[in-house]
Scaffold this motif. Structure first.
Motif, mmCIF file in Angstrom:
data_model
loop_
_atom_site.group_PDB
_atom_site.id
_atom_site.type_symbol
_atom_site.label_atom_id
_atom_site.label_comp_id
_atom_site.label_asym_id
_atom_site.label_seq_id
_atom_site.Cartn_x
_atom_site.Cartn_y
_atom_site.Cartn_z
ATOM 1 N N GLU A 52 2.083 1.295 7.063
ATOM 2 C CA GLU A 52 0.969 1.999 7.709
ATOM 3 C C GLU A 52 1.089 3.497 7.428
ATOM 4 O O GLU A 52 1.635 4.244 8.236
ATOM 5 C CB GLU A 52 0.984 1.733 9.222
ATOM 6 C CG GLU A 52 0.841 0.276 9.601
ATOM 7 C CD GLU A 52 -0.547 -0.279 9.280
ATOM 8 O OE1 GLU A 52 -1.482 0.524 9.106
ATOM 9 O OE2 GLU A 52 -0.676 -1.513 9.189
ATOM 10 N N PRO A 53 0.598 3.951 6.283
ATOM 11 C CA PRO A 53 0.787 5.363 5.917
ATOM 12 C C PRO A 53 0.080 6.337 6.852
ATOM 13 O O PRO A 53 0.473 7.500 6.952
ATOM 14 C CB PRO A 53 0.201 5.436 4.502
ATOM 15 C CG PRO A 53 -0.749 4.285 4.412
ATOM 16 C CD PRO A 53 -0.155 3.203 5.261
ATOM 17 N N GLY A 54 -0.958 5.881 7.547
ATOM 18 C CA GLY A 54 -1.681 6.778 8.435
ATOM 19 C C GLY A 54 -1.048 6.964 9.791
ATOM 20 O O GLY A 54 -1.390 7.899 10.528
ATOM 21 N N SER A 55 -0.111 6.107 10.155
ATOM 22 C CA SER A 55 0.538 6.237 11.463
ATOM 23 C C SER A 55 1.674 7.245 11.375
ATOM 24 O O SER A 55 2.299 7.425 10.338
ATOM 25 C CB SER A 55 1.066 4.881 11.932
ATOM 26 O OG SER A 55 2.052 4.404 11.040
ATOM 27 N N ALA A 83 2.531 10.208 -1.221
ATOM 28 C CA ALA A 83 3.607 9.258 -1.510
ATOM 29 C C ALA A 83 3.570 8.074 -0.546
ATOM 30 O O ALA A 83 3.822 6.926 -0.935
ATOM 31 C CB ALA A 83 4.964 9.956 -1.428
ATOM 32 N N LEU A 84 3.252 8.321 0.717
ATOM 33 C CA LEU A 84 3.155 7.239 1.682
ATOM 34 C C LEU A 84 2.042 6.265 1.306
ATOM 35 O O LEU A 84 2.192 5.042 1.435
ATOM 36 C CB LEU A 84 2.924 7.795 3.084
ATOM 37 C CG LEU A 84 4.122 8.505 3.731
ATOM 38 C CD1 LEU A 84 3.703 9.191 5.025
ATOM 39 C CD2 LEU A 84 5.255 7.517 4.001
ATOM 40 N N ARG A 85 0.906 6.805 0.842
ATOM 41 C CA ARG A 85 -0.184 5.922 0.410
ATOM 42 C C ARG A 85 0.215 5.122 -0.823
ATOM 43 O O ARG A 85 -0.156 3.950 -0.977
ATOM 44 C CB ARG A 85 -1.443 6.756 0.130
ATOM 45 C CG ARG A 85 -2.097 7.327 1.386
ATOM 46 C CD ARG A 85 -3.493 7.851 1.067
ATOM 47 N NE ARG A 85 -3.474 8.921 0.074
ATOM 48 C CZ ARG A 85 -3.353 10.213 0.363
ATOM 49 N NH1 ARG A 85 -3.230 10.601 1.636
ATOM 50 N NH2 ARG A 85 -3.364 11.124 -0.589
ATOM 51 N N PRO A 134 1.283 -0.449 -0.177
ATOM 52 C CA PRO A 134 1.088 -1.851 -0.603
ATOM 53 C C PRO A 134 2.348 -2.518 -1.144
ATOM 54 O O PRO A 134 2.372 -3.743 -1.304
ATOM 55 C CB PRO A 134 0.030 -1.729 -1.717
ATOM 56 C CG PRO A 134 -0.550 -0.359 -1.584
ATOM 57 C CD PRO A 134 0.542 0.481 -1.049
ATOM 58 N N TYR A 135 3.366 -1.726 -1.446
ATOM 59 C CA TYR A 135 4.542 -2.276 -2.137
ATOM 60 C C TYR A 135 5.798 -2.268 -1.257
ATOM 61 O O TYR A 135 6.878 -2.621 -1.723
ATOM 62 C CB TYR A 135 4.806 -1.463 -3.406
ATOM 63 C CG TYR A 135 3.551 -1.253 -4.218
ATOM 64 C CD1 TYR A 135 2.997 -2.284 -4.971
ATOM 65 C CD2 TYR A 135 2.879 -0.036 -4.186
ATOM 66 C CE1 TYR A 135 1.823 -2.104 -5.680
ATOM 67 C CE2 TYR A 135 1.706 0.151 -4.902
ATOM 68 C CZ TYR A 135 1.177 -0.881 -5.645
ATOM 69 O OH TYR A 135 0.009 -0.706 -6.337
ATOM 70 N N ALA A 136 5.649 -1.858 0.011
ATOM 71 C CA ALA A 136 6.814 -1.749 0.887
ATOM 72 C C ALA A 136 7.569 -3.070 0.998
ATOM 73 O O ALA A 136 8.798 -3.106 0.944
ATOM 74 C CB ALA A 136 6.377 -1.268 2.270
#
Length: 622
Positions: free
Chosen positions: A396-399, A468-470, A474-476
């Protein structure tokens, strides 16, 4: 729960059916026996007993099939499996069991499963406190995936007198069913260690010179000092020499000043101060040093790939000694390795020793060490220069990051990454902030978490920034494939964006490369992410290749993709310096530039070749 099948009451099982089921499901049956057997037998004896029980489970002739549930259609071994499983449970639960010498018999070696982490250790301790029927109920629920009604029938058929009590006792065990598939409980994937070689040699000498051997043993027992007793779970000493004795002396441990890191030319583990509430506990420190030098047969030892397990060459540096959850933990550093010793608060039985290679760790690679894992949570010991710590979901890159309180450098528990079995809905990472920036590290099942970065090789940046978080989101979950591989850092590089045919939007190509502490063994994944997708798909993977790394910052990969209209395409992409791409084999086509789109059929295979701007060729990653 999975749907259950029931064996028809009229069916019968002959010895050939039972043998086929036993051979096909042998690893599963041995794991079941190992979980049900009393843990007090010792791990090596328990392994051999589990194998012996399964190998003796065949009937002597044709027998009626038991009226108890079989496995689901996916794992169903039919009536033969049901019968053999029941025989194994009966034997494992039989009180006062006396077995003949188990076959296969192994002389001169001790065999035991590979060591797991703190979660597996905690589960084994909880299982050891249960009765045999309760352990069987837990294993049938978690390993066999049977509902309670079927568990009740199996236990009744196995001769358990009070099934209700067994189920109630198993209910008190917190649910870690996922851990039952761990290598910790796999008696078919074993480590081998010699038995006490020195003792065997002494026995031979005793047959020749008994009196002299007794004199030598008496002299050893009469030696001054602490002797063997305070060494806890350590094996008896092989030799006594000044260097070995110095390495076992708690008084000679290196202790660094709490402010040494502020003025030191180095910023790594060598400037960590000693922390914890038991840094003055000489008995605990001596046990940790003695077990490091010579772990006993009951100690669970694990190490990251490429890490030496031998004792320290001299007195190591003390990083931590304290009580963490339900264990006493000591963390030591010898310049090349981190060693963590853990023992239950109630004694030394079940002690564990873990190693991690950390040579060459700079500021970014020495920010945290795992102190403990319990009930899916992780506690870290942080470097003295870390000012703030937080927990973040990489999916969750936005959190934002949730702040973690620190006590003497130790974090409060944070949820570990998603377990390998089951769906991956989150991936929690540790966020560290110091005077030079903010970094993300992730627990991959080892002592030292892996650092996460993003960007083109040679110009990577920390993965804590918004872009970088975005990139990583999808690949975490693909990080689960890197557990226990000795990974030092993982970089994600979005090397291409590709318009999809028939107006499907634009897909992203990302290459993730995992570097290890030992240098070799790097793992590379080329992943493909379509618009609106929650996860990236692995298009190609390789190991021990320079692609996608600083020495070879280029990559070429392809994937078969199906449009919403049902048409199949071969899509391929190369790094930005790719001048052209060609496909041969099941699909043929070529394109100028770093992108290729060709109509294809489902299931075809193609060989990809690219030409770089300097005229050199590059082949597709496999």
């Amino acid at each position: 729960m999975q749907s259950q099948d029931v064996v028809p009451p009229s069916s019968a099982v002959d010895v050939e059916q039972a043998e086929a089921a036993l051979v096909e499901h042998y690893p599963r049956l041995v794991r079941l026996a190992y979980l049900v057997l009393p843990p007090g037998r010792g791990r090596s004896r328990r392994v051999l007993t589990a194998h012996a029980l399964v190998q003796r489970a065949l009937p002597r002739g044709r027998v009626p099939a038991p009226l108890i549930p079989a496995q689901s259609a996916v794992r169903d071994g039919g009536p033969g499996y049901t019968l053999v499983r029941l025989q194994v449970l009966r034997a494992a639960l039989r009180p006062g069991r006396r077995l003949p010498p188990p076959l296969p018999q192994v002389w001169g070696l001790k065999l035991f499963p590979r060591s797991g982490g703190a979660d597996e250790l905690a589960l084994d301790q909880r299982l050891s406190a249960l009765t045999g029927p309760a352990r069987a109920a837990h294993a049938l629920r978690g390993l066999e995936r049977l509902p309670d009604g079927d568990v009740r029938e199996v236990l009744t058929a196995a001769g358990v007198a009070d099934v209700d009590a067994a189920l109630a006792e198993a209910d008190r065990l917190p649910d870690p069913y996922r851990l039952l598939d761990s290598p910790e409980f796999d008696p078919c994937s074993l480590q081998a260690r010699p038995t006490d070689l020195l003792r065997r040699r002494r026995h031979l000498k005793a047959a020749l010179v008994g009196a002299a051997a007794l004199t030598v043993c008496g002299a050893l027992l009469a030696l001054p000092g602490d002797g063997w007793g305070p060494d806890g779970a350590a094996a008896p000493p092989y030799a006594r020499n000044p260097a070995a004795q110095a390495a076992l002396d708690p008084g000679k441990l290196t202790r660094v000043s709490p402010t040494a890191w502020k003025t030191s030319a180095r910023t790594d583990f060598s400037v960590w101060p000693a922390r914890g509430d038991r840094t003055g506990d000489r008995a605990l420190l001596r046990r940790a040093l003695a077990v490091w030098a010579r772990p006993g047969n009951g100690v669970r030892v694990s190490a990251t790939p490429g890490t030496a397990r031998g004792g320290p060459a001299g007195p190591p540096q003390l990083l931590y000694a304290g009580t963490v959850d339900t264990a006493h933990v000591v963390v030591l550093y010898d310049g090349l390795r981190i060693a963590r010793y853990a023992e239950p608060r109630g004694g030394t039985r079940g002690a564990a020793l873990d190693f991690a290679r950390v040579d060459g760790a700079g500021r970014a690679g020495s920010g945290a060490v795992v102190l403990s894992r319990a009930d899916g949570n992780v506690r870290y010991l942080l470097a003295p220069w870390v000012r703030e710590a937080g927990e973040r979901d990489l999916r969750e890159p936005g959190s934002g990051a949730m702040a973690l309180p620190l006590t003497d450098g130790v974090t409060s528990p944070l949820a570990g990454p998603a377990p390998k079995p089951g769906p991956c809905t989150s991936w929690n990472v540790l966020e560290l902030t110091d005077g030079t920036g903010t970094r993300l590290v992730t627990d991959l099942g080892e002592l030292v978490p892996a650092r996460l970065t993003a960007g083109r090789p040679g110009g990577t940046r920390e993965a804590s920034g918004a872009k970088a978080l975005r990139t990583w989101a999808p690949y975490a979950c693909s990080l689960s494939a890197l557990r226990s591989a000795g990974v030092r850092s993982v970089n994600a590089w979005e090397f291409a964006g590709q318009p999809l045919p028939e107006g499907g939007g634009e897909a992203a190509w990302v290459c993730t490369r995992a570097e290890t502490w030992r240098g070799g063994g790097a793992r590379v994944l080329a992943q493909f992410h379509t618009p609106g997708g929650r996860f990236g798909a692995v298009a190609a993977k390789a190991q021990d290749v320079p692609a996608c790394g600083e020495r070879e910052p280029r990559v070429l990969a392809g994937v078969l993709w199906k449009s919403e209209n049902g048409h199949w395409y071969l899509l391929a992409a190369g790094s930005p310096d790719t001048r052209s791409i060609r496909a041969d084999g099941g699909v043929e086509g070529s394109a100028k530039g770093p992108l290729l789109t060709v109509r294809a059929r489902n299931g075809v295979q193609a060989d990809l070749t690219g030409t770089r701007e300097n005229g050199r060729t590059i082949t597709g990653l496999r």
